[in-house]
Design a protein around this motif. Structure first.
Motif, mmCIF file in Angstrom:
data_model
loop_
_atom_site.group_PDB
_atom_site.id
_atom_site.type_symbol
_atom_site.label_atom_id
_atom_site.label_comp_id
_atom_site.label_asym_id
_atom_site.label_seq_id
_atom_site.Cartn_x
_atom_site.Cartn_y
_atom_site.Cartn_z
ATOM 1 N N GLY A 24 0.790 -1.217 0.000
ATOM 2 C CA GLY A 24 0.000 0.000 0.000
ATOM 3 C C GLY A 24 0.824 1.269 0.000
ATOM 4 N N TRP A 25 2.115 1.172 -0.264
ATOM 5 C CA TRP A 25 2.971 2.355 -0.299
ATOM 6 C C TRP A 25 2.734 3.176 -1.548
ATOM 7 C CZ3 TRP A 25 7.736 -1.071 0.969
ATOM 8 C CH2 TRP A 25 7.692 -1.442 2.305
ATOM 9 N N ILE A 26 2.396 2.514 -2.654
ATOM 10 C CA ILE A 26 2.092 3.192 -3.908
ATOM 11 C C ILE A 26 0.803 2.607 -4.461
ATOM 12 C CG2 ILE A 26 4.495 3.737 -4.470
ATOM 13 C CD1 ILE A 26 4.498 1.399 -6.405
ATOM 14 N N GLU A 27 0.169 3.323 -5.380
ATOM 15 C CA GLU A 27 -1.068 2.870 -6.001
ATOM 16 C C GLU A 27 -0.894 2.907 -7.509
ATOM 17 O OE1 GLU A 27 -4.280 1.206 -6.632
ATOM 18 O OE2 GLU A 27 -3.972 1.703 -4.530
ATOM 19 N N LEU A 28 -0.818 1.737 -8.129
ATOM 20 C CA LEU A 28 -0.591 1.648 -9.572
ATOM 21 C C LEU A 28 -1.881 1.488 -10.368
ATOM 22 C CD1 LEU A 28 2.555 -0.637 -9.649
ATOM 23 C CD2 LEU A 28 2.442 1.829 -9.880
ATOM 24 N N ARG A 29 -2.993 1.253 -9.699
ATOM 25 C CA ARG A 29 -4.233 1.030 -10.420
ATOM 26 C C ARG A 29 -4.833 2.315 -10.948
ATOM 27 N NH1 ARG A 29 -6.419 -2.642 -5.744
ATOM 28 N NH2 ARG A 29 -4.786 -1.469 -4.767
ATOM 29 N N GLY A 30 -4.338 3.454 -10.551
ATOM 30 C CA GLY A 30 -4.829 4.732 -11.054
ATOM 31 C C GLY A 30 -5.963 5.272 -10.210
ATOM 32 N N THR A 31 -6.214 6.558 -10.380
ATOM 33 C CA THR A 31 -7.273 7.194 -9.611
ATOM 34 C C THR A 31 -8.474 7.534 -10.462
ATOM 35 O OG1 THR A 31 -6.251 9.337 -10.007
ATOM 36 C CG2 THR A 31 -5.654 8.209 -7.989
ATOM 37 N N ASN A 32 -8.352 7.451 -11.763
ATOM 38 C CA ASN A 32 -9.472 7.873 -12.602
ATOM 39 C C ASN A 32 -10.337 6.701 -13.051
ATOM 40 O OD1 ASN A 32 -7.832 6.677 -14.456
ATOM 41 N ND2 ASN A 32 -7.545 8.481 -15.724
ATOM 42 N N THR A 64 -16.679 12.806 -8.748
ATOM 43 C CA THR A 64 -17.350 12.722 -10.043
ATOM 44 C C THR A 64 -18.291 11.522 -10.128
ATOM 45 O OG1 THR A 64 -15.484 11.500 -10.984
ATOM 46 C CG2 THR A 64 -15.512 13.890 -11.284
ATOM 47 N N GLU A 65 -18.229 10.599 -9.203
ATOM 48 C CA GLU A 65 -19.138 9.461 -9.208
ATOM 49 C C GLU A 65 -20.500 9.899 -8.685
ATOM 50 O OE1 GLU A 65 -17.409 6.313 -6.984
ATOM 51 O OE2 GLU A 65 -15.690 6.147 -8.292
ATOM 52 N N LEU A 66 -21.550 9.515 -9.383
ATOM 53 C CA LEU A 66 -22.896 9.884 -8.980
ATOM 54 C C LEU A 66 -23.535 8.738 -8.210
ATOM 55 C CD1 LEU A 66 -24.100 11.541 -12.296
ATOM 56 C CD2 LEU A 66 -23.299 12.668 -10.216
ATOM 57 N N PRO A 67 -23.998 8.995 -6.996
ATOM 58 C CA PRO A 67 -24.658 7.930 -6.238
ATOM 59 C C PRO A 67 -26.080 7.709 -6.743
ATOM 60 C CG PRO A 67 -24.679 9.953 -4.980
ATOM 61 C CD PRO A 67 -23.874 10.225 -6.231
ATOM 62 N N ALA A 68 -26.654 6.600 -6.385
ATOM 63 C CA ALA A 68 -28.037 6.327 -6.731
ATOM 64 C C ALA A 68 -28.941 7.223 -5.895
ATOM 65 C CB ALA A 68 -28.355 4.857 -6.460
ATOM 66 N N PRO A 69 -30.041 7.678 -6.459
ATOM 67 C CA PRO A 69 -30.923 8.557 -5.696
ATOM 68 C C PRO A 69 -31.579 7.820 -4.526
ATOM 69 C CG PRO A 69 -31.930 7.973 -7.782
ATOM 70 C CD PRO A 69 -30.532 7.432 -7.801
ATOM 71 N N ALA A 70 -31.715 8.508 -3.427
ATOM 72 C CA ALA A 70 -32.355 7.936 -2.248
ATOM 73 C C ALA A 70 -33.866 7.979 -2.435
ATOM 74 C CB ALA A 70 -31.944 8.709 -1.004
ATOM 75 N N PRO A 71 -34.582 7.023 -1.860
ATOM 76 C CA PRO A 71 -36.040 7.057 -1.994
ATOM 77 C C PRO A 71 -36.625 8.241 -1.233
ATOM 78 C CG PRO A 71 -35.340 5.192 -0.657
ATOM 79 C CD PRO A 71 -34.113 5.846 -1.170
ATOM 80 N N ALA A 72 -37.636 8.849 -1.822
ATOM 81 C CA ALA A 72 -38.321 9.978 -1.195
ATOM 82 C C ALA A 72 -39.484 9.457 -0.360
ATOM 83 C CB ALA A 72 -38.809 10.938 -2.270
ATOM 84 N N PRO A 73 -39.999 10.262 0.581
ATOM 85 C CA PRO A 73 -41.108 9.789 1.422
ATOM 86 C C PRO A 73 -42.354 9.413 0.628
ATOM 87 C CG PRO A 73 -40.109 11.738 2.371
ATOM 88 C CD PRO A 73 -39.476 11.540 1.041
ATOM 89 N N GLY A 74 -42.577 9.983 -0.554
ATOM 90 C CA GLY A 74 -43.770 9.671 -1.328
ATOM 91 C C GLY A 74 -43.611 8.492 -2.268
ATOM 92 N N ASP A 75 -42.470 7.823 -2.251
ATOM 93 C CA ASP A 75 -42.252 6.685 -3.144
ATOM 94 C C ASP A 75 -43.130 5.504 -2.744
ATOM 95 O OD1 ASP A 75 -40.444 8.118 -4.562
ATOM 96 O OD2 ASP A 75 -38.670 7.145 -3.732
ATOM 97 N N GLY A 76 -43.256 4.578 -3.684
ATOM 98 C CA GLY A 76 -44.082 3.402 -3.440
ATOM 99 C C GLY A 76 -43.538 2.523 -2.321
ATOM 100 N N PRO A 77 -44.331 1.544 -1.932
ATOM 101 C CA PRO A 77 -43.927 0.693 -0.805
ATOM 102 C C PRO A 77 -42.727 -0.202 -1.154
ATOM 103 C CG PRO A 77 -45.910 -0.155 -1.817
ATOM 104 C CD PRO A 77 -45.606 1.158 -2.486
ATOM 105 N N LEU A 78 -41.850 -0.337 -0.191
ATOM 106 C CA LEU A 78 -40.687 -1.213 -0.333
ATOM 107 C C LEU A 78 -40.844 -2.365 0.638
ATOM 108 C CD1 LEU A 78 -37.847 1.454 -0.337
ATOM 109 C CD2 LEU A 78 -38.909 0.388 -2.307
ATOM 110 N N ASP A 79 -40.730 -3.570 0.144
ATOM 111 C CA ASP A 79 -40.785 -4.750 0.998
ATOM 112 C C ASP A 79 -39.364 -5.283 1.132
ATOM 113 O OD1 ASP A 79 -41.617 -6.832 2.540
ATOM 114 O OD2 ASP A 79 -42.631 -7.925 0.929
ATOM 115 N N LEU A 80 -38.568 -4.614 1.965
ATOM 116 C CA LEU A 80 -37.161 -4.973 2.079
ATOM 117 C C LEU A 80 -36.951 -6.287 2.819
ATOM 118 C CD1 LEU A 80 -35.636 -1.472 2.792
ATOM 119 C CD2 LEU A 80 -35.825 -2.674 0.630
#
Length: 91
Positions: A24-32, A64-80
Motif C-alpha cells: 500500500g505504499w504506492i497505487e498503480l491502479r490509477g485514480t481515474n 465525479t461518481e454519482l450515487p443512486a438517488p435515495a427514496p423519497a417519502p412519497g415513493d411506493g412501498p418497499l418490501d425490504l
C-alpha cells in the motif's frame, strides 16, 4: 556488467514495485478508473514525489461518481424484508 546482471537488476526493480503496491505504499491502479487521461506507467511517481496532486486526483475521482438517488417519502412501498421492490407505473 554481464547480461544476467541487468536481468537480476530488472527483476529486483519489478519485485520492489510489486511489494510496494502490495504493502500500500504506492497505487498503480490509477485514480481515474478509466475516465480521461491517467498518469501512465509512472503514475506512482506522483504519489511518491507529489502526494498532494495524487490526493487531489483521488478526491476528484470520488466526487465525479454519482450515487443512486435515495427514496423519497412519497415513493411506493418497499418490501425490504422479502427482498422485493414494487414499482407502480402510471399509464
Amino acid at each position: 556488467m554481464p547480461w544476467w546482471g541487468w536481468a537480476v537488476l530488472g527483476a529486483v526493480f519489478v519485485g520492489a514495485i510489486a511489494v510496494a503496491q502490495w504493502r500500500g505504499w504506492i497505487e498503480l491502479r490509477g485514480t481515474n478508473q478509466g475516465r480521461g487521461s491517467g498518469n501512465g506507467a509512472f503514475g506512482f511517481a506522483d504519489e511518491v514525489f507529489h502526494p498532494t496532486k495524487h490526493e487531489a486526483q483521488k478526491i476528484a475521482a470520488v466526487e465525479t461518481e454519482l450515487p443512486a438517488p435515495a427514496p423519497a417519502p412519497g415513493d411506493g412501498p418497499l418490501d425490504l424484508d422479502a427482498g422485493r421492490v414494487r414499482i407502480d407505473l402510471d399509464r
